[in-house]
Scaffold this active site. Structure first.
Site, PDB file in Angstrom:
ATOM      1  N   LEU A  29      -3.002   1.919  -3.468  1.00 49.04           N
ATOM      2  CA  LEU A  29      -2.317   0.642  -3.624  1.00 49.04           C
ATOM      3  C   LEU A  29      -0.831   0.808  -3.334  1.00 49.04           C
ATOM      4  O   LEU A  29      -0.210   1.779  -3.753  1.00 49.04           O
ATOM      5  CB  LEU A  29      -2.505   0.113  -5.052  1.00 49.04           C
ATOM      6  CG  LEU A  29      -3.944  -0.197  -5.484  1.00 49.04           C
ATOM      7  CD1 LEU A  29      -3.965  -0.666  -6.939  1.00 49.04           C
ATOM      8  CD2 LEU A  29      -4.569  -1.248  -4.586  1.00 49.04           C
ATOM      9  N   GLY A  47      -7.220   8.136  -9.529  1.00 46.22           N
ATOM     10  CA  GLY A  47      -5.840   8.240  -9.991  1.00 46.22           C
ATOM     11  C   GLY A  47      -5.368   6.884 -10.479  1.00 46.22           C
ATOM     12  O   GLY A  47      -6.143   5.916 -10.494  1.00 46.22           O
ATOM     13  N   GLY A  48      -4.104   6.785 -10.861  1.00 48.93           N
ATOM     14  CA  GLY A  48      -3.583   5.530 -11.390  1.00 48.93           C
ATOM     15  C   GLY A  48      -3.804   4.355 -10.463  1.00 48.93           C
ATOM     16  O   GLY A  48      -4.327   3.310 -10.861  1.00 48.93           O
ATOM     17  N   ASP A  49      -3.406   4.490  -9.196  1.00 46.67           N
ATOM     18  CA  ASP A  49      -3.610   3.420  -8.218  1.00 46.67           C
ATOM     19  C   ASP A  49      -4.296   3.950  -6.957  1.00 46.67           C
ATOM     20  O   ASP A  49      -4.100   3.445  -5.868  1.00 46.67           O
ATOM     21  CB  ASP A  49      -2.276   2.754  -7.857  1.00 46.67           C
ATOM     22  CG  ASP A  49      -1.232   3.751  -7.370  1.00 46.67           C
ATOM     23  OD1 ASP A  49      -1.574   4.947  -7.272  1.00 46.67           O
ATOM     24  OD2 ASP A  49      -0.097   3.333  -7.085  1.00 46.67           O
ATOM     25  N   GLU A  50      -5.115   4.982  -7.130  1.00 44.10           N
ATOM     26  CA  GLU A  50      -5.827   5.602  -6.023  1.00 44.10           C
ATOM     27  C   GLU A  50      -7.333   5.426  -6.190  1.00 44.10           C
ATOM     28  O   GLU A  50      -7.890   5.680  -7.265  1.00 44.10           O
ATOM     29  CB  GLU A  50      -5.500   7.095  -5.934  1.00 44.10           C
ATOM     30  CG  GLU A  50      -4.040   7.392  -5.615  1.00 44.10           C
ATOM     31  CD  GLU A  50      -3.764   8.886  -5.608  1.00 44.10           C
ATOM     32  OE1 GLU A  50      -4.558   9.644  -6.205  1.00 44.10           O
ATOM     33  OE2 GLU A  50      -2.756   9.296  -5.013  1.00 44.10           O
TER      34      GLU A  50
END
Length: 328
Positions: free
Chosen positions: A193, A233-236
């Site tokens: 993202l 991941g956080g935004d992966e």
């Protein structure tokens, strides 16, 4: 005479005490079986006569004595998807190949699904033919639900409900094995993202979490059943696209991209996300999980460098050729 009478009474009292002890022991066993939801069964194979203890009626959703047990009645209660595995396990035991031990589902008369654990063994006649099949059944529905809950905690992202990094690592190895076996192609898609941090900074992490939750639901319900989409991941995010043709990969990935680019409404506020996507292909770009991940990650980085919402295919990393020493 008196002594003989006393001895007789003593024997009677002793016999009575033994009977009472035996009765108490049987009662304790029955109570233990009832509370542990364990029942015993005995199938006379040649005569096709099946005996159920009282507990089994309840395990199968009946009142004690409500039906006449039979093998056909039993097998008709087994979940259709589990019938083959149950009968295969029975046959293996009756052929003397292995001990009978299996978990399977049954369907109650009210159509509810229940899990059972069953174990047993076969008694053979003098000619070595199966004569009786005996064993126990235990209700394990609650335990299965508990195990499923902890398995979900271990393998699924708590926020989005998507597979996490640990489950992704398992599935990519499994997908490569299937692709090798079927001589097929798979695509590994890395998605990052681009505009998520500003949402967290401006609206707070609670709103950011709601955006990710909505995105997770969208991804779960809009992708092919054979594919895996995970949050690593956080935004992966990463997707494993199995059994694809080279000319259809881009179309599938463009559909994935559109799921990220559709606005997400939270509390009447529309949030717009950007996405950068990198793709690697098995076996064209790499033949193992680590190399596929590296190629897709590098392609995603190139997509991010070239602007928002771009898609880039990766390329196999060339293997360095060994140098030959110059002849002296």
């Amino acid at each position: 005479m008196t002594a003989t009478l006393l001895i007789s009474k003593g024997k009677i009292r002793q016999a009575t005490t033994l009977k009472e002890q035996k009765k108490d022991e049987l009662d304790r066993n029955r109570r233990a079986h009832y509370f542990a939801q364990v029942g015993t069964w005995d199938w006379q194979i040649n005569d096709d006569i099946l005996y159920w203890s009282d507990e089994i009626y309840a395990i199968f959703g009946y009142q004690t004595g409500e039906i006449t047990p039979s093998y056909q009645k039993f097998i008709s209660a087994v979940h259709p998807d589990d019938v083959d595995s149950v009968q295969s396990a029975e046959q293996a035991c009756m052929q003397g190949d292995k001990h009978y031990e299996i978990e399977y589902r049954i369907v109650w008369p009210d159509d509810s699904i229940h899990w059972l654990f069953e174990s047993g063994d076969v008694l053979f006649d003098r000619d070595g033919k199966p004569e009786r099949f005996t064993g126990i059944i235990r209700e394990i529905t609650r335990a299965k639900k508990t195990n499923d809950y902890y398995r979900e905690l271990a393998h699924y992202d708590k926020l989005t409900g998507l597979p996490n990094r640990e489950l992704f690592d398992q599935r990519i190895d499994e997908a490569i094995t299937r692709a090798q076996h079927h001589n097929s192609m798979l695509a590994l898609v890395f998605m990052d993202l681009n505009t998520f941090k500003p949402i967290n900074d401006q609206y707070g992490h609670s709103t950011g979490d709601q955006v990710l939750q909505a995105l997770g639901q969208r991804l779960k319900h809009s992708t092919r059943s054979i594919d895996t989409v995970a949050r690593v991941g956080g935004d992966e995010f990463v997707a494993i696209l199995e059994d694809v043709k080279s000319d259809e990969v881009l179309k599938i990935v463009e559909n994935l991209r559109s799921l990220f680019l559709q606005p997400i409404a939270i509390d009447k506020q529309l949030f717009h996300l950007g996405i950068s996507i990198g793709i690697s292909l098995y076996p064209d770009d790499a033949s193992d999980a680590e190399a596929l991940i590296h190629v897709a990650d590098m392609a995603m980085y190139q997509a991010k460098q070239s602007g928002e919402n771009n898609i880039r295919f990766g390329h196999a990393v060339p293997t360095a050729k060994p140098t030959q020493a110059k002849a002296e």
